[in-house]
Motif scaffolding. Structure first.
Motif, PDB file in Angstrom:
ATOM      1  N   LYS A  24     129.378  74.639  -6.238  1.00  0.00           N
ATOM      2  CA  LYS A  24     128.219  73.752  -6.364  1.00  0.00           C
ATOM      3  C   LYS A  24     128.007  72.955  -5.072  1.00  0.00           C
ATOM      4  N   ALA A  25     129.089  72.464  -4.509  1.00  0.00           N
ATOM      5  CA  ALA A  25     129.021  71.586  -3.344  1.00  0.00           C
ATOM      6  C   ALA A  25     128.541  72.298  -2.083  1.00  0.00           C
ATOM      7  N   VAL A  26     128.865  73.572  -1.914  1.00  0.00           N
ATOM      8  CA  VAL A  26     128.487  74.256  -0.679  1.00  0.00           C
ATOM      9  C   VAL A  26     126.978  74.422  -0.536  1.00  0.00           C
ATOM     10  N   HIS A  27     126.241  74.191  -1.591  1.00  0.00           N
ATOM     11  CA  HIS A  27     124.787  74.284  -1.497  1.00  0.00           C
ATOM     12  C   HIS A  27     124.198  73.179  -0.629  1.00  0.00           C
ATOM     13  N   VAL A  28     124.979  72.165  -0.291  1.00  0.00           N
ATOM     14  CA  VAL A  28     124.478  71.132   0.621  1.00  0.00           C
ATOM     15  C   VAL A  28     124.232  71.702   2.011  1.00  0.00           C
ATOM     16  N   PHE A  29     124.860  72.823   2.334  1.00  0.00           N
ATOM     17  CA  PHE A  29     124.670  73.437   3.648  1.00  0.00           C
ATOM     18  C   PHE A  29     123.326  74.154   3.756  1.00  0.00           C
ATOM     19  N   ALA A  30     122.740  74.563   2.637  1.00  0.00           N
ATOM     20  CA  ALA A  30     121.476  75.295   2.651  1.00  0.00           C
ATOM     21  C   ALA A  30     120.311  74.320   2.793  1.00  0.00           C
ATOM     22  N   PRO A  31     119.517  74.483   3.831  1.00  0.00           N
ATOM     23  CA  PRO A  31     118.373  73.585   4.004  1.00  0.00           C
ATOM     24  C   PRO A  31     117.373  73.751   2.856  1.00  0.00           C
ATOM     25  N   PRO A  32     116.598  72.725   2.563  1.00  0.00           N
ATOM     26  CA  PRO A  32     115.666  72.788   1.433  1.00  0.00           C
ATOM     27  C   PRO A  32     114.568  73.845   1.600  1.00  0.00           C
ATOM     28  N   TYR A  33     114.321  74.289   2.820  1.00  0.00           N
ATOM     29  CA  TYR A  33     113.239  75.240   3.049  1.00  0.00           C
ATOM     30  C   TYR A  33     113.645  76.700   2.844  1.00  0.00           C
ATOM     31  N   VAL A  34     114.897  76.986   2.570  1.00  0.00           N
ATOM     32  CA  VAL A  34     115.310  78.380   2.412  1.00  0.00           C
ATOM     33  C   VAL A  34     115.104  78.850   0.972  1.00  0.00           C
ATOM     34  N   ASP A  35     114.828  80.131   0.841  1.00  0.00           N
ATOM     35  CA  ASP A  35     114.629  80.714  -0.487  1.00  0.00           C
ATOM     36  C   ASP A  35     115.948  80.965  -1.198  1.00  0.00           C
ATOM     37  N   SER A  36     116.986  81.287  -0.423  1.00  0.00           N
ATOM     38  CA  SER A  36     118.277  81.623  -1.018  1.00  0.00           C
ATOM     39  C   SER A  36     119.409  80.998  -0.213  1.00  0.00           C
ATOM     40  N   PRO A  37     120.385  80.413  -0.888  1.00  0.00           N
ATOM     41  CA  PRO A  37     121.533  79.862  -0.165  1.00  0.00           C
ATOM     42  C   PRO A  37     122.464  80.964   0.356  1.00  0.00           C
ATOM     43  N   ARG A  38     122.214  82.211  -0.049  1.00  0.00           N
ATOM     44  CA  ARG A  38     123.079  83.316   0.362  1.00  0.00           C
ATOM     45  C   ARG A  38     122.959  83.608   1.854  1.00  0.00           C
ATOM     46  N   GLU A  39     121.750  83.563   2.374  1.00  0.00           N
ATOM     47  CA  GLU A  39     121.557  83.911   3.780  1.00  0.00           C
ATOM     48  C   GLU A  39     120.425  83.093   4.378  1.00  0.00           C
ATOM     49  N   PHE A  40     120.736  82.369   5.459  1.00  0.00           N
ATOM     50  CA  PHE A  40     119.753  81.531   6.135  1.00  0.00           C
ATOM     51  C   PHE A  40     120.258  81.210   7.530  1.00  0.00           C
ATOM     52  N   VAL A  41     119.412  80.605   8.323  1.00  0.00           N
ATOM     53  CA  VAL A  41     119.787  80.110   9.651  1.00  0.00           C
ATOM     54  C   VAL A  41     119.431  78.635   9.673  1.00  0.00           C
ATOM     55  N   SER A  42     120.386  77.829  10.119  1.00  0.00           N
ATOM     56  CA  SER A  42     120.183  76.388  10.213  1.00  0.00           C
ATOM     57  C   SER A  42     120.812  75.884  11.499  1.00  0.00           C
TER      58      SER A  42
END
Length: 91
Positions: free
Chosen positions: A22-40
């Motif tokens: 649950k906590a690792v979702h803080v790394f996903a920016p609010p603009y991404v569609d999926s926390p699985r893969e993004f660039v920040s």
């Protein structure tokens, strides 16, 4: 406390299994569609998750505790230290 009573270690390991996914979702920016893969900030999610996982693993090892495999607690794949280093990310 972990050395004195193994129940504390079991409790900590259970909390890690429950809370880290649950906590690792803080790394996903609010603009991404999926926390699985993004660039920040120029880092791929696998590098971010890899860094966080290695730090968690190091802290748990200090307590003499195991950390679940990354597939169980991270929302996406993790980069190895070598992959992260080659991309210029912190390890």
């Amino acid at each position: 406390m972990v050395e004195r009573d193994p129940r504390y270690g079991e409790l900590i390991e259970a909390r890690v299994r429950d809370l880290v996914p649950k906590a690792v979702h803080v790394f996903a920016p609010p603009y991404v569609d999926s926390p699985r893969e993004f660039v920040s900030y120029g880092y791929h999610s696998s590098q971010i998750y890899g860094y966080a996982y290695r730090k968690l693993k190091r802290r748990m090892a200090v307590l003499g505790l195991e950390v679940p495999p990354p597939e169980e607690i991270m929302p996406g794949p993790i980069a190895s230290p070598e992959e992260s280093r080659a991309a210029g990310a912190p390890v």
